[in-house]
Write a protein that holds these residues in place. Structure first.
Motif, PDB file in Angstrom:
ATOM      1  N   VAL A   9       0.846  -1.195   0.000  1.00  0.00           N
ATOM      2  CA  VAL A   9       0.000   0.000   0.000  1.00  0.00           C
ATOM      3  C   VAL A   9       0.883   1.248   0.000  1.00  0.00           C
ATOM      4  CG1 VAL A   9      -1.654   1.360   1.357  1.00  0.00           C
ATOM      5  CG2 VAL A   9      -1.999  -1.107   1.073  1.00  0.00           C
ATOM      6  N   LEU A  10       1.899   1.243   0.817  1.00  0.00           N
ATOM      7  CA  LEU A  10       2.811   2.385   0.886  1.00  0.00           C
ATOM      8  C   LEU A  10       3.478   2.626  -0.477  1.00  0.00           C
ATOM      9  CD1 LEU A  10       3.985   4.500   2.824  1.00  0.00           C
ATOM     10  CD2 LEU A  10       5.786   2.878   3.362  1.00  0.00           C
ATOM     11  N   ARG A  11       3.909   1.541  -1.136  1.00  0.00           N
ATOM     12  CA  ARG A  11       4.512   1.680  -2.469  1.00  0.00           C
ATOM     13  C   ARG A  11       3.505   2.240  -3.469  1.00  0.00           C
ATOM     14  NH1 ARG A  11       6.786  -3.181  -1.074  1.00  0.00           N
ATOM     15  NH2 ARG A  11       5.278  -4.351  -2.294  1.00  0.00           N
ATOM     16  N   ARG A  12       2.276   1.721  -3.410  1.00  0.00           N
ATOM     17  CA  ARG A  12       1.241   2.193  -4.325  1.00  0.00           C
ATOM     18  C   ARG A  12       0.935   3.665  -4.086  1.00  0.00           C
ATOM     19  NH1 ARG A  12      -3.803   2.038  -3.358  1.00  0.00           N
ATOM     20  NH2 ARG A  12      -3.814   0.206  -2.030  1.00  0.00           N
ATOM     21  N   LEU A  13       0.797   4.051  -2.826  1.00  0.00           N
ATOM     22  CA  LEU A  13       0.534   5.461  -2.517  1.00  0.00           C
ATOM     23  C   LEU A  13       1.677   6.357  -2.993  1.00  0.00           C
ATOM     24  CD1 LEU A  13      -1.021   5.286   1.061  1.00  0.00           C
ATOM     25  CD2 LEU A  13      -2.175   5.978  -1.053  1.00  0.00           C
ATOM     26  N   SER A  14       2.901   5.867  -2.895  1.00  0.00           N
ATOM     27  CA  SER A  14       4.055   6.678  -3.301  1.00  0.00           C
ATOM     28  C   SER A  14       4.071   6.930  -4.810  1.00  0.00           C
ATOM     29  CB  SER A  14       5.362   6.030  -2.848  1.00  0.00           C
ATOM     30  OG  SER A  14       5.623   4.872  -3.608  1.00  0.00           O
ATOM     31  N   ARG A  15       3.338   6.114  -5.564  1.00  0.00           N
ATOM     32  CA  ARG A  15       3.284   6.289  -7.019  1.00  0.00           C
ATOM     33  C   ARG A  15       2.085   7.138  -7.471  1.00  0.00           C
ATOM     34  NH1 ARG A  15       5.138   0.706  -6.825  1.00  0.00           N
ATOM     35  NH2 ARG A  15       3.000  -0.006  -7.019  1.00  0.00           N
ATOM     36  N   GLU A  16       1.254   7.564  -6.540  1.00  0.00           N
ATOM     37  CA  GLU A  16       0.101   8.405  -6.888  1.00  0.00           C
ATOM     38  C   GLU A  16       0.583   9.770  -7.366  1.00  0.00           C
ATOM     39  OE1 GLU A  16      -3.197   7.958  -7.025  1.00  0.00           O
ATOM     40  OE2 GLU A  16      -3.147   5.901  -6.269  1.00  0.00           O
ATOM     41  N   ARG A  17      -0.185  10.346  -8.261  1.00  0.00           N
ATOM     42  CA  ARG A  17       0.083  11.730  -8.653  1.00  0.00           C
ATOM     43  C   ARG A  17      -0.251  12.616  -7.464  1.00  0.00           C
ATOM     44  NH1 ARG A  17      -3.056  13.717 -13.334  1.00  0.00           N
ATOM     45  NH2 ARG A  17      -4.711  13.021 -11.982  1.00  0.00           N
ATOM     46  N   LYS A  18       0.494  13.691  -7.293  1.00  0.00           N
ATOM     47  CA  LYS A  18       0.265  14.577  -6.147  1.00  0.00           C
ATOM     48  C   LYS A  18      -1.188  15.027  -6.057  1.00  0.00           C
ATOM     49  CE  LYS A  18       4.247  16.640  -4.151  1.00  0.00           C
ATOM     50  NZ  LYS A  18       4.797  17.859  -3.645  1.00  0.00           N
ATOM     51  N   GLY A  19      -1.812  15.334  -7.167  1.00  0.00           N
ATOM     52  CA  GLY A  19      -3.187  15.808  -7.167  1.00  0.00           C
ATOM     53  C   GLY A  19      -4.196  14.752  -6.734  1.00  0.00           C
ATOM     54  N   ASP A  20      -3.826  13.486  -6.847  1.00  0.00           N
ATOM     55  CA  ASP A  20      -4.730  12.397  -6.485  1.00  0.00           C
ATOM     56  C   ASP A  20      -4.357  11.739  -5.161  1.00  0.00           C
ATOM     57  OD1 ASP A  20      -6.173  12.739  -8.832  1.00  0.00           O
ATOM     58  OD2 ASP A  20      -4.927  11.316  -9.943  1.00  0.00           O
ATOM     59  N   PHE A  21      -3.247  12.137  -4.589  1.00  0.00           N
ATOM     60  CA  PHE A  21      -2.745  11.472  -3.388  1.00  0.00           C
ATOM     61  C   PHE A  21      -3.725  11.563  -2.219  1.00  0.00           C
ATOM     62  CE2 PHE A  21      -0.678  11.284   0.681  1.00  0.00           C
ATOM     63  CZ  PHE A  21       0.039  10.116   0.577  1.00  0.00           C
ATOM     64  N   ASP A  22      -4.277  12.737  -1.960  1.00  0.00           N
ATOM     65  CA  ASP A  22      -5.162  12.908  -0.806  1.00  0.00           C
ATOM     66  C   ASP A  22      -6.323  11.913  -0.848  1.00  0.00           C
ATOM     67  OD1 ASP A  22      -4.510  15.769   0.740  1.00  0.00           O
ATOM     68  OD2 ASP A  22      -3.838  15.690  -1.339  1.00  0.00           O
ATOM     69  N   ALA A  23      -6.921  11.761  -2.029  1.00  0.00           N
ATOM     70  CA  ALA A  23      -8.050  10.839  -2.173  1.00  0.00           C
ATOM     71  C   ALA A  23      -7.608   9.391  -1.987  1.00  0.00           C
ATOM     72  CB  ALA A  23      -8.707  11.023  -3.532  1.00  0.00           C
ATOM     73  N   ALA A  24      -6.465   9.039  -2.537  1.00  0.00           N
ATOM     74  CA  ALA A  24      -5.978   7.665  -2.400  1.00  0.00           C
ATOM     75  C   ALA A  24      -5.661   7.344  -0.935  1.00  0.00           C
ATOM     76  CB  ALA A  24      -4.737   7.451  -3.273  1.00  0.00           C
ATOM     77  N   TYR A  25      -5.042   8.277  -0.241  1.00  0.00           N
ATOM     78  CA  TYR A  25      -4.738   8.089   1.183  1.00  0.00           C
ATOM     79  C   TYR A  25      -6.034   7.991   1.992  1.00  0.00           C
ATOM     80  CZ  TYR A  25      -2.997   9.123   5.886  1.00  0.00           C
ATOM     81  OH  TYR A  25      -2.721   9.078   7.240  1.00  0.00           O
ATOM     82  N   LYS A  26      -6.983   8.879   1.699  1.00  0.00           N
ATOM     83  CA  LYS A  26      -8.275   8.830   2.393  1.00  0.00           C
ATOM     84  C   LYS A  26      -8.909   7.457   2.213  1.00  0.00           C
ATOM     85  CE  LYS A  26     -12.944  10.651   2.412  1.00  0.00           C
ATOM     86  NZ  LYS A  26     -13.737  11.869   2.402  1.00  0.00           N
ATOM     87  N   HIS A  27      -8.911   6.966   0.988  1.00  0.00           N
ATOM     88  CA  HIS A  27      -9.496   5.646   0.717  1.00  0.00           C
ATOM     89  C   HIS A  27      -8.830   4.566   1.562  1.00  0.00           C
ATOM     90  CE1 HIS A  27     -11.280   2.330  -1.451  1.00  0.00           C
ATOM     91  NE2 HIS A  27     -10.073   1.841  -1.624  1.00  0.00           N
ATOM     92  N   GLU A  28      -7.500   4.590   1.632  1.00  0.00           N
ATOM     93  CA  GLU A  28      -6.785   3.586   2.433  1.00  0.00           C
ATOM     94  C   GLU A  28      -7.120   3.718   3.916  1.00  0.00           C
ATOM     95  OE1 GLU A  28      -5.219   0.921   1.539  1.00  0.00           O
ATOM     96  OE2 GLU A  28      -5.461   1.480  -0.567  1.00  0.00           O
ATOM     97  N   MET A  29      -7.201   4.933   4.401  1.00  0.00           N
ATOM     98  CA  MET A  29      -7.508   5.135   5.822  1.00  0.00           C
ATOM     99  C   MET A  29      -8.940   4.717   6.152  1.00  0.00           C
ATOM    100  SD  MET A  29      -4.754   6.036   7.297  1.00  0.00           S
ATOM    101  CE  MET A  29      -4.087   4.776   6.173  1.00  0.00           C
ATOM    102  N   MET A  30      -9.864   4.950   5.241  1.00  0.00           N
ATOM    103  CA  MET A  30     -11.236   4.496   5.453  1.00  0.00           C
ATOM    104  C   MET A  30     -11.283   2.967   5.494  1.00  0.00           C
ATOM    105  SD  MET A  30     -13.185   7.329   3.020  1.00  0.00           S
ATOM    106  CE  MET A  30     -14.411   6.178   2.493  1.00  0.00           C
ATOM    107  N   ARG A  31     -10.604   2.340   4.542  1.00  0.00           N
ATOM    108  CA  ARG A  31     -10.577   0.872   4.470  1.00  0.00           C
ATOM    109  C   ARG A  31      -9.905   0.290   5.707  1.00  0.00           C
ATOM    110  NH1 ARG A  31      -6.922  -2.773   3.426  1.00  0.00           N
ATOM    111  NH2 ARG A  31      -5.395  -1.182   2.923  1.00  0.00           N
ATOM    112  N   ASP A  32      -8.740   0.813   6.041  1.00  0.00           N
ATOM    113  CA  ASP A  32      -7.988   0.293   7.184  1.00  0.00           C
ATOM    114  C   ASP A  32      -8.766   0.441   8.492  1.00  0.00           C
ATOM    115  OD1 ASP A  32      -5.856  -0.360   5.549  1.00  0.00           O
ATOM    116  OD2 ASP A  32      -4.522   1.202   6.313  1.00  0.00           O
ATOM    117  N   HIS A  33      -9.342   1.608   8.697  1.00  0.00           N
ATOM    118  CA  HIS A  33     -10.011   1.840   9.977  1.00  0.00           C
ATOM    119  C   HIS A  33     -11.361   1.138  10.069  1.00  0.00           C
ATOM    120  CE1 HIS A  33      -6.792   4.815  10.403  1.00  0.00           C
ATOM    121  NE2 HIS A  33      -6.917   4.492  11.683  1.00  0.00           N
ATOM    122  N   ALA A  34     -12.068   0.987   8.954  1.00  0.00           N
ATOM    123  CA  ALA A  34     -13.307   0.196   8.982  1.00  0.00           C
ATOM    124  C   ALA A  34     -12.974  -1.245   9.351  1.00  0.00           C
ATOM    125  CB  ALA A  34     -14.024   0.264   7.636  1.00  0.00           C
ATOM    126  N   GLY A  35     -11.907  -1.766   8.780  1.00  0.00           N
ATOM    127  CA  GLY A  35     -11.473  -3.121   9.117  1.00  0.00           C
ATOM    128  C   GLY A  35     -10.999  -3.233  10.552  1.00  0.00           C
TER     129      GLY A  35
END
Length: 157
Positions: A67-93
């Motif tokens: 996940v960290l590797r995938r997030l590091s490859r996100e475009r800066k403009g899309d990073f916030d949304a990708a991180y939010k998605h991961e945090m929602m998934r991680d914390h729901a789990g």
């Protein structure tokens, strides 16, 4: 205990990337909060593990590193949304995992730890849902109960 430790470690490892890549101040503040809260949770977990004679891992698991590797490859403009998605998934789990431990766990001390961190995890899920996303993402909020199937996505405490 192992899963929780790896999850705590991952939350703290995301922060430097968030500080570098996030465009929104709210995202950076959330990451800072994750470092503080999961750092404190990890310290409590270390104490519990020592009492149980259990050695905790010192590194996140492979899936969290991916996940960290995938997030590091996100475009800066899309990073916030990708991180939010991961945090929602991680914390729901994580919420679902804590609830499962409270209901089905056998060790009273581990169940007590899960009960102690459950409100914190629920708060993190609520905060993650409230983060602005930016970019071209449209994310649906996850259930606050954590019973949304996120366990199949690698949910941990």
């Amino acid at each position: 205990l192992k899963e929780v430790a790896q999850s705590n470690l991952a939350e703290m490892k995301y922060a430097p990337l968030v500080y570098k890549m996030a465009q929104k101040a709210e995202t950076k503040q959330f990451a800072q909060r994750m470092v503080r809260d999961h750092g404190q949770a990890q310290q409590s977990l270390k104490f519990l593990a020592a009492q149980k004679g259990f050695r905790l891992p010192t590194d996140p698991e492979k899936s969290e590193k991916a996940v960290l590797r995938r997030l590091s490859r996100e475009r800066k403009g899309d990073f916030d949304a990708a991180y939010k998605h991961e945090m929602m998934r991680d914390h729901a789990g994580a919420v679902a995992t804590a609830r499962r431990e409270i209901s089905l766990g056998h060790d009273k001390d581990v169940k007590a730890y899960a009960a102690k961190v459950l409100p914190l995890l629920q708060g993190h899920l609520k905060m993650a849902n409230a983060l602005p996303i930016g970019g071209n993402y449209a994310l649906a909020p996850l259930s606050m109960s954590g019973d949304n199937g996120a366990m199949n996505s690698g949910g941990k405490m």
